[in-house]
Design a protein around this motif. Structure first.
Motif, mmCIF file in Angstrom:
data_model
loop_
_atom_site.group_PDB
_atom_site.id
_atom_site.type_symbol
_atom_site.label_atom_id
_atom_site.label_comp_id
_atom_site.label_asym_id
_atom_site.label_seq_id
_atom_site.Cartn_x
_atom_site.Cartn_y
_atom_site.Cartn_z
ATOM 1 N N TYR A 181 0.846 -1.062 0.019
ATOM 2 C CA TYR A 181 -0.087 0.066 -0.193
ATOM 3 C C TYR A 181 1.027 1.279 -0.208
ATOM 4 O O TYR A 181 1.933 1.225 0.702
ATOM 5 C CB TYR A 181 -1.016 -0.038 1.365
ATOM 6 N N LEU A 182 0.543 2.268 -0.894
ATOM 7 C CA LEU A 182 1.327 3.489 -0.994
ATOM 8 C C LEU A 182 0.871 4.409 0.006
ATOM 9 O O LEU A 182 -0.186 5.020 -0.388
ATOM 10 C CB LEU A 182 1.415 3.961 -2.339
ATOM 11 N N LEU A 183 1.563 4.852 1.130
ATOM 12 C CA LEU A 183 1.142 5.753 1.945
ATOM 13 C C LEU A 183 1.884 7.056 2.052
ATOM 14 O O LEU A 183 2.048 7.643 3.186
ATOM 15 C CB LEU A 183 0.828 5.040 3.605
ATOM 16 N N ASP A 184 2.491 7.212 1.048
ATOM 17 C CA ASP A 184 3.462 8.616 0.993
ATOM 18 C C ASP A 184 2.651 10.011 1.160
ATOM 19 O O ASP A 184 3.406 10.774 1.670
ATOM 20 C CB ASP A 184 4.198 8.585 -0.431
ATOM 21 N N PHE A 185 1.284 9.920 1.210
ATOM 22 C CA PHE A 185 0.652 11.059 1.067
ATOM 23 C C PHE A 185 0.474 11.189 2.521
ATOM 24 O O PHE A 185 0.262 12.422 2.981
ATOM 25 C CB PHE A 185 -0.915 10.900 0.700
ATOM 26 N N LEU A 186 1.010 10.382 3.507
ATOM 27 C CA LEU A 186 0.857 10.689 4.948
ATOM 28 C C LEU A 186 1.984 11.541 5.703
ATOM 29 O O LEU A 186 1.571 12.320 6.564
ATOM 30 C CB LEU A 186 0.759 9.440 5.826
ATOM 31 N N ASP A 187 2.843 11.890 4.601
ATOM 32 C CA ASP A 187 3.867 12.860 5.253
ATOM 33 C C ASP A 187 4.497 12.360 6.693
ATOM 34 O O ASP A 187 4.875 13.442 7.343
ATOM 35 C CB ASP A 187 3.644 14.296 5.272
ATOM 36 N N LEU A 197 1.182 6.616 13.050
ATOM 37 C CA LEU A 197 0.745 6.080 11.675
ATOM 38 C C LEU A 197 -0.970 6.331 11.693
ATOM 39 O O LEU A 197 -1.324 6.659 10.774
ATOM 40 C CB LEU A 197 1.219 4.755 11.547
ATOM 41 N N GLU A 198 -1.606 5.771 12.865
ATOM 42 C CA GLU A 198 -2.786 5.729 12.817
ATOM 43 C C GLU A 198 -3.466 7.207 12.804
ATOM 44 O O GLU A 198 -4.397 7.540 12.059
ATOM 45 C CB GLU A 198 -3.398 5.197 14.311
ATOM 46 N N ASP A 199 -3.162 8.289 13.597
ATOM 47 C CA ASP A 199 -3.191 9.533 13.475
ATOM 48 C C ASP A 199 -3.119 10.220 11.886
ATOM 49 O O ASP A 199 -3.859 10.863 11.542
ATOM 50 C CB ASP A 199 -2.459 10.441 14.407
ATOM 51 N N ALA A 200 -2.120 9.853 11.474
ATOM 52 C CA ALA A 200 -1.855 10.282 10.281
ATOM 53 C C ALA A 200 -2.933 9.877 9.139
ATOM 54 O O ALA A 200 -3.521 10.641 8.227
ATOM 55 C CB ALA A 200 -0.426 10.000 9.626
ATOM 56 N N GLY A 285 -9.737 -9.458 7.587
ATOM 57 C CA GLY A 285 -8.293 -8.698 8.134
ATOM 58 C C GLY A 285 -7.457 -8.339 7.210
ATOM 59 O O GLY A 285 -7.257 -9.154 6.396
ATOM 60 N N ILE A 286 -6.804 -7.179 7.430
ATOM 61 C CA ILE A 286 -5.684 -6.556 6.771
ATOM 62 C C ILE A 286 -4.628 -6.183 7.959
ATOM 63 O O ILE A 286 -4.775 -5.658 8.705
ATOM 64 C CB ILE A 286 -5.953 -5.356 5.817
ATOM 65 N N ILE A 287 -3.401 -7.021 7.793
ATOM 66 C CA ILE A 287 -2.246 -6.752 8.675
ATOM 67 C C ILE A 287 -1.273 -5.923 7.716
ATOM 68 O O ILE A 287 -0.676 -6.218 6.784
ATOM 69 C CB ILE A 287 -1.750 -7.714 9.151
ATOM 70 N N LEU A 288 -1.250 -4.466 8.038
ATOM 71 C CA LEU A 288 -0.349 -3.484 7.492
ATOM 72 C C LEU A 288 1.039 -3.560 8.097
ATOM 73 O O LEU A 288 0.856 -2.898 9.444
ATOM 74 C CB LEU A 288 -1.031 -2.169 7.450
ATOM 75 N N CYS A 289 2.039 -3.957 7.478
ATOM 76 C CA CYS A 289 3.287 -4.062 8.336
ATOM 77 C C CYS A 289 4.513 -3.199 7.876
ATOM 78 O O CYS A 289 4.283 -3.195 6.622
ATOM 79 C CB CYS A 289 3.864 -5.421 8.893
ATOM 80 N N SER A 290 5.590 -3.007 8.203
ATOM 81 C CA SER A 290 6.785 -2.505 7.621
ATOM 82 C C SER A 290 7.419 -3.107 6.524
ATOM 83 O O SER A 290 8.126 -2.781 5.630
ATOM 84 C CB SER A 290 7.537 -1.804 8.699
ATOM 85 N N SER A 291 7.462 -4.639 6.820
ATOM 86 C CA SER A 291 7.929 -5.468 5.878
ATOM 87 C C SER A 291 7.429 -6.989 6.307
ATOM 88 O O SER A 291 6.902 -7.129 7.414
ATOM 89 C CB SER A 291 9.497 -5.533 6.132
ATOM 90 N N LYS A 292 7.926 -8.083 5.429
ATOM 91 C CA LYS A 292 7.238 -9.249 5.613
ATOM 92 C C LYS A 292 8.215 -10.284 4.847
ATOM 93 O O LYS A 292 8.971 -9.725 4.046
ATOM 94 C CB LYS A 292 5.791 -9.525 5.292
ATOM 95 N N VAL A 309 -2.127 -10.124 4.423
ATOM 96 C CA VAL A 309 -0.640 -9.488 4.966
ATOM 97 C C VAL A 309 0.026 -8.496 3.949
ATOM 98 O O VAL A 309 -0.117 -9.101 3.020
ATOM 99 C CB VAL A 309 0.388 -10.224 5.664
ATOM 100 N N ALA A 310 0.142 -7.085 4.404
ATOM 101 C CA ALA A 310 0.744 -6.488 2.928
ATOM 102 C C ALA A 310 1.722 -5.423 3.719
ATOM 103 O O ALA A 310 1.581 -5.039 4.819
ATOM 104 C CB ALA A 310 -0.228 -5.700 2.350
ATOM 105 N N GLU A 311 2.524 -4.936 2.876
ATOM 106 C CA GLU A 311 3.304 -3.921 3.526
ATOM 107 C C GLU A 311 3.064 -2.578 3.174
ATOM 108 O O GLU A 311 2.083 -2.644 2.274
ATOM 109 C CB GLU A 311 5.119 -4.088 2.733
ATOM 110 N N TYR A 312 3.408 -1.720 3.848
ATOM 111 C CA TYR A 312 3.253 -0.230 3.303
ATOM 112 C C TYR A 312 4.393 0.594 3.133
ATOM 113 O O TYR A 312 5.526 0.291 3.936
ATOM 114 C CB TYR A 312 2.147 0.406 4.507
ATOM 115 N N LEU A 313 4.340 1.518 2.304
ATOM 116 C CA LEU A 313 5.447 2.415 2.062
ATOM 117 C C LEU A 313 5.207 3.774 2.212
ATOM 118 O O LEU A 313 4.114 4.356 1.705
ATOM 119 C CB LEU A 313 5.786 2.130 0.557
ATOM 120 N N THR A 314 5.743 4.513 3.325
ATOM 121 C CA THR A 314 5.315 5.935 3.515
ATOM 122 C C THR A 314 6.375 6.636 2.707
ATOM 123 O O THR A 314 6.107 7.955 2.705
ATOM 124 C CB THR A 314 5.610 6.181 5.023
#
Length: 341
Positions: A181-187, A197-200, A285-292, A309-314
């Motif tokens: 998941y591409l979450l670069d918009f969270l800055d 992360l949750e607040d953003a 269920g979706i587990i968003l983690c930094s790596s896997k 299970v998926a990675e996310y990229l900030t």
């Protein structure tokens, strides 16, 4: 002072607006079909690229003559778009279906996708989700197809799922679930906690929902569930109208661990028992983690538990790096599928 419109005047305005919209759609449909026929005829003339120099002369001369005859709109570039259209989509029935549902601008973006399956994916998703041309360009640019679960499947399965989408407009998990998941918009800064992360995400929920895909509606943050005397909290809870199921999201700022599976399974069983409504499918269920690590996930058979299970990229890596990573993941997944079969 502006005099308000009378009810009958508003009715007439609505009738005119609707007629104009229908006329614009009809004109777009006819023009799109015309562009396909023009491209097909030019391709026949230049033997589909086998006479390159002759083709350049034909296009240049034809563009001049058509512009003189009909005015703007028939440049060399436009004629090349027409040729690419006819070359990319040879089936007249497919052209007929697309021209009624997508604009010429949509189609111009699609015809330069060389992979037919990928092109069909973007076309059907644009139709189903009502993407603007800008959104379509963004989805292609963010490599949405490569990031969805469907891209990891055999070509026959992809064709079958796209056929279902085309015929029934029905989405399933493999068309919506992504990795990464591409979450670069969270800055976000280099260092952040799960709460950060949750607040953003909650601050920019609109873009987060766009990244999640069609049909997602926010339900709750830190959803409290009580089991015996213990309290547990689901980070984010959504409902997906397309899938007709609750979706629990667990945010992790660490790499995936097998313990995360049992935690999510507990959440899903509780939701199924206490929150699932009649006519809904079991929660996802979706587990968003930094790596896997992919093999660990496969051995745990998470898909059988309704867990993704998926990675996310900030921070987005260079496009070529992302392409390479996604290509490798897709090839590994397809190789394992081939071995299993």
């Amino acid at each position: 002072m502006t005099v308000p419109f009378q009810p009958f005047e508003q009715d007439i305005i609505a009738l005119i607006s609707q007629a104009r919209q229908r006329a614009a759609v009809a004109v777009n449909s006819e023009l799109t079909l015309l562009y396909w026929h023009v491209g097909k005829r030019i391709n026949q003339e230049v033997l589909e690229g086998e006479r390159a120099e002759y083709g350049k002369q034909v296009i240049s001369q034809l563009a001049k003559r058509l512009t003189t005859q009909f005015g703007r709109g028939w440049s060399k570039q436009q004629l090349r778009h027409c040729m690419k259209f006819a070359d990319s989509i040879k089936d007249a029935d497919i052209v007929s279906a697309l021209r009624r549902q997508l604009s010429w601008t949509h189609i111009k973006a699609l015809i330069y996708i060389d992979d037919p399956l990928k092109r069909d994916f973007y076309a059907q998703m644009a139709i189903t989700e009502g993407w603007s041309t800008r959104t379509l360009d963004q989805r292609i640019g963010s490599m949405l197809f490569e990031r969805t679960a469907i891209s990891k499947k055999p070509d026959e399965t992809i064709r079958a799922e796209l056929s279902t989408l085309r015929g029934q407009g029905k989405l399933n998990e493999s068309l919506l679930l992504k990795d990464p998941y591409l979450l670069d918009f969270l800055d976000l800064n280099d260092r952040y906690l799960e709460k950060d992360l949750e607040d953003a995400i909650l601050r920019d929920i609109e873009n987060f929902l766009l990244e999640m895909g069609a049909g997602f509606t926010f339900v709750a943050r830190q959803k409290r569930i009580q089991i015996d005397e213990d309290d547990f909290y689901i980070d984010l809870l959504f409902y997906n109208r397309k899938l007709k199921r609750l979706v629990a999201i667990d945010l992790k700022t660490e790499k995936f661990k097998h313990a995360h599976k049992s935690q999510m399974e507990l959440y899903l069983r509780w939701l199924q028992k206490y929150e699932q409504e009649e006519g809904e499918l079991p929660p996802l269920g979706i587990i968003l983690c930094s790596s896997k690590k992919q093999e660990q996930i496969e051995l745990l058979e998470l898909d059988k538990s309704g867990i993704h299970v998926a990675e996310y990229l900030t921070v987005l890596p260079p496009l070529e790096v992302l392409k390479q990573k996604l290509h490798q993941a897709t090839e590994v997944a397809r190789l394992r599928l081939a071995q299993d079969s």
